[in-house]
Scaffold this active site. Structure first.
Site, PDB file in Angstrom:
ATOM      1  N   HIS A  38     -94.572  25.732-106.498  1.00 46.64           N
ATOM      2  CA  HIS A  38     -94.064  26.401-105.300  1.00 46.64           C
ATOM      3  C   HIS A  38     -93.084  27.518-105.655  1.00 46.64           C
ATOM      4  O   HIS A  38     -92.495  27.521-106.732  1.00 46.64           O
ATOM      5  CB  HIS A  38     -93.345  25.395-104.398  1.00 46.64           C
ATOM      6  CG  HIS A  38     -94.258  24.572-103.558  1.00 46.64           C
ATOM      7  ND1 HIS A  38     -93.905  24.079-102.326  1.00 46.64           N
ATOM      8  CD2 HIS A  38     -95.531  24.141-103.768  1.00 46.64           C
ATOM      9  CE1 HIS A  38     -94.912  23.392-101.806  1.00 46.64           C
ATOM     10  NE2 HIS A  38     -95.898  23.414-102.671  1.00 46.64           N
ATOM     11  N   GLU A 107    -100.349  27.966 -99.487  1.00 49.09           N
ATOM     12  CA  GLU A 107     -99.558  27.983 -98.257  1.00 49.09           C
ATOM     13  C   GLU A 107     -98.788  29.289 -98.152  1.00 49.09           C
ATOM     14  O   GLU A 107     -98.328  29.849 -99.150  1.00 49.09           O
ATOM     15  CB  GLU A 107     -98.542  26.827 -98.230  1.00 49.09           C
ATOM     16  CG  GLU A 107     -99.127  25.451 -98.415  1.00 49.09           C
ATOM     17  CD  GLU A 107     -98.910  24.939 -99.826  1.00 49.09           C
ATOM     18  OE1 GLU A 107     -98.159  25.586-100.594  1.00 49.09           O
ATOM     19  OE2 GLU A 107     -99.508  23.920-100.172  1.00 49.09           O
ATOM     20  N   ASN A 110     -95.317  29.882 -99.964  1.00 50.94           N
ATOM     21  CA  ASN A 110     -95.173  30.319-101.349  1.00 50.94           C
ATOM     22  C   ASN A 110     -95.822  31.664-101.644  1.00 50.94           C
ATOM     23  O   ASN A 110     -95.400  32.368-102.555  1.00 50.94           O
ATOM     24  CB  ASN A 110     -95.806  29.267-102.271  1.00 50.94           C
ATOM     25  CG  ASN A 110     -95.221  27.901-102.034  1.00 50.94           C
ATOM     26  OD1 ASN A 110     -94.034  27.704-102.202  1.00 50.94           O
ATOM     27  ND2 ASN A 110     -96.059  26.965-101.619  1.00 50.94           N
ATOM     28  N   THR A 190    -104.851  14.703-100.571  1.00 51.73           N
ATOM     29  CA  THR A 190    -103.544  14.059-100.373  1.00 51.73           C
ATOM     30  C   THR A 190    -103.575  12.970 -99.315  1.00 51.73           C
ATOM     31  O   THR A 190    -102.546  12.391 -99.001  1.00 51.73           O
ATOM     32  CB  THR A 190    -102.475  15.102 -99.999  1.00 51.73           C
ATOM     33  OG1 THR A 190    -102.908  15.823 -98.834  1.00 51.73           O
ATOM     34  CG2 THR A 190    -102.255  16.082-101.145  1.00 51.73           C
TER      35      THR A 190
END
Length: 320
Positions: A38, A107, A110, A190
């Site tokens: 990130h 995302e 980032n 996830t």
């Protein structure tokens, strides 16, 4: 036996801490070390976000046994895919072939630091082109590529491990599961969703590794663990469509301002009850995952967690 991983959570610890945690985790008996990648933390209270690839290089040198993995790297905006292939091959060489490149579509949090965040359809197109670039470079091919989003006039990666770095692809639906089967050597998810594994198998991924990740917060005081999880991980339940598009920690703070401790604790086991933590891990095993990495929420709790994991948690997980 399922491979038990430990997450080097860059959003909640600094670079030197992360290397120390990696060494401790390997000594404790974890099979794999996965590293988040990130530019920002999700929330200001997490307080960190070092450059993952520098940390991975140090971890590769400081450890000798555990498998390593980026979990996950976005190759469409902040990093050019040709450079991702070079970075991954370098870590593969440093670690003597212990590294797997985990890739995902990323995302806004980032990637916007280098420019505007593309629409979801464009992101998917860019991601597939990135996979088409990275795969042959990892395999030692000289690449010339001209796509709608990326151009590679001439690229070759000079330093590579003896075996090409394997590539695992994050998936959340049929389209991404198909990409994972077509281009990757494994799938990442996830959520303990058996359906995503079945879609991956149907697309040609049967027999390949399936990587999952589960968040827990171990500690002697359940109430204190619930506070830590609420403070640092209350974004966890927002869902991928929200998490992919919010631009910064302030946005995540605003989006989660009405999330309660009990809401977060419903999804993340908190406290000293080992059975609750084992059960959270078991859900991934039952869904067909072959590798599951644990996130211990709370940067300052890592040494305590690793001692407990060595003595109590890992022996229980080895029985699953």
């Amino acid at each position: 036996m399922v491979s038990v991983g430990y997450t080097l959570m860059g959003e909640q610890a600094g670079p030197k801490q992360l290397v120390d945690h990696a060494v401790r985790a390997e000594a404790a008996g974890f099979d794999q070390l996965v590293m988040s990648d990130h530019y920002y933390p999700w929330l200001d209270s997490q307080g960190h976000s070092p450059y993952a690839w520098s940390v991975l290089g140090a971890v590769a040198h400081a450890t000798s046994r555990a498998e390593l993995m980026s979990f996950v790297t976005c190759p469409i905006r902040r990093y050019h895919p040709a450079v991702v292939a070079q970075k991954a091959s370098t870590i593969g060489a440093l670690s003597d072939g212990r590294f797997t490149l985990g890739l995902g579509a990323g995302e806004n949090l980032n990637e916007h630091v280098v420019g505007g965040w593309p629409h979801v359809q464009q992101r998917h197109e860019m991601f597939e082109e990135a996979l088409q670039i990275i795969r042959p470079l990892l395999n030692g091919e000289t690449l010339t590529f001209s796509g709608n989003h990326f151009d590679v006039p001439d690229a070759y990666v000079w330093d590579r491990p003896e075996r090409p770095v394997p590539m695992a692809v994050a998936a959340s639906g049929r389209q991404s599961a198909t990409l994972a089967a077509e281009y990757g050597n494994g799938i990442i998810a996830t959520e303990p969703d058996r359906h995503i594994i079945e879609m991956y198998d149907d697309a040609g991924g049967a027999g390949q590794p399936r990587y999952g990740q589960v968040a827990i917060c171990y500690g002697p005081d359940e109430a204190e663990c619930r506070k830590i999880v609420h403070d640092q991980f209350r974004w966890f339940g927002l869902g991928w469509k929200v998490n992919a598009d919010l631009p910064g920690p302030d946005s995540f703070a605003a989006a989660t301002q009405f999330v309660r401790e009990e809401d977060v604790a419903e999804g993340i086991p908190c406290g000293p009850d080992i059975d609750a933590h084992v059960e959270a891990f078991r859900r991934f095993v039952d869904a067909g995952f072959t590798h599951v990495a644990i996130i211990q929420v709370g940067g300052e709790t890592q040494p305590m967690f690793l001692d407990w994991a060595q003595e109590q948690l890992l022996p229980r997980l080895r029985q699953l």
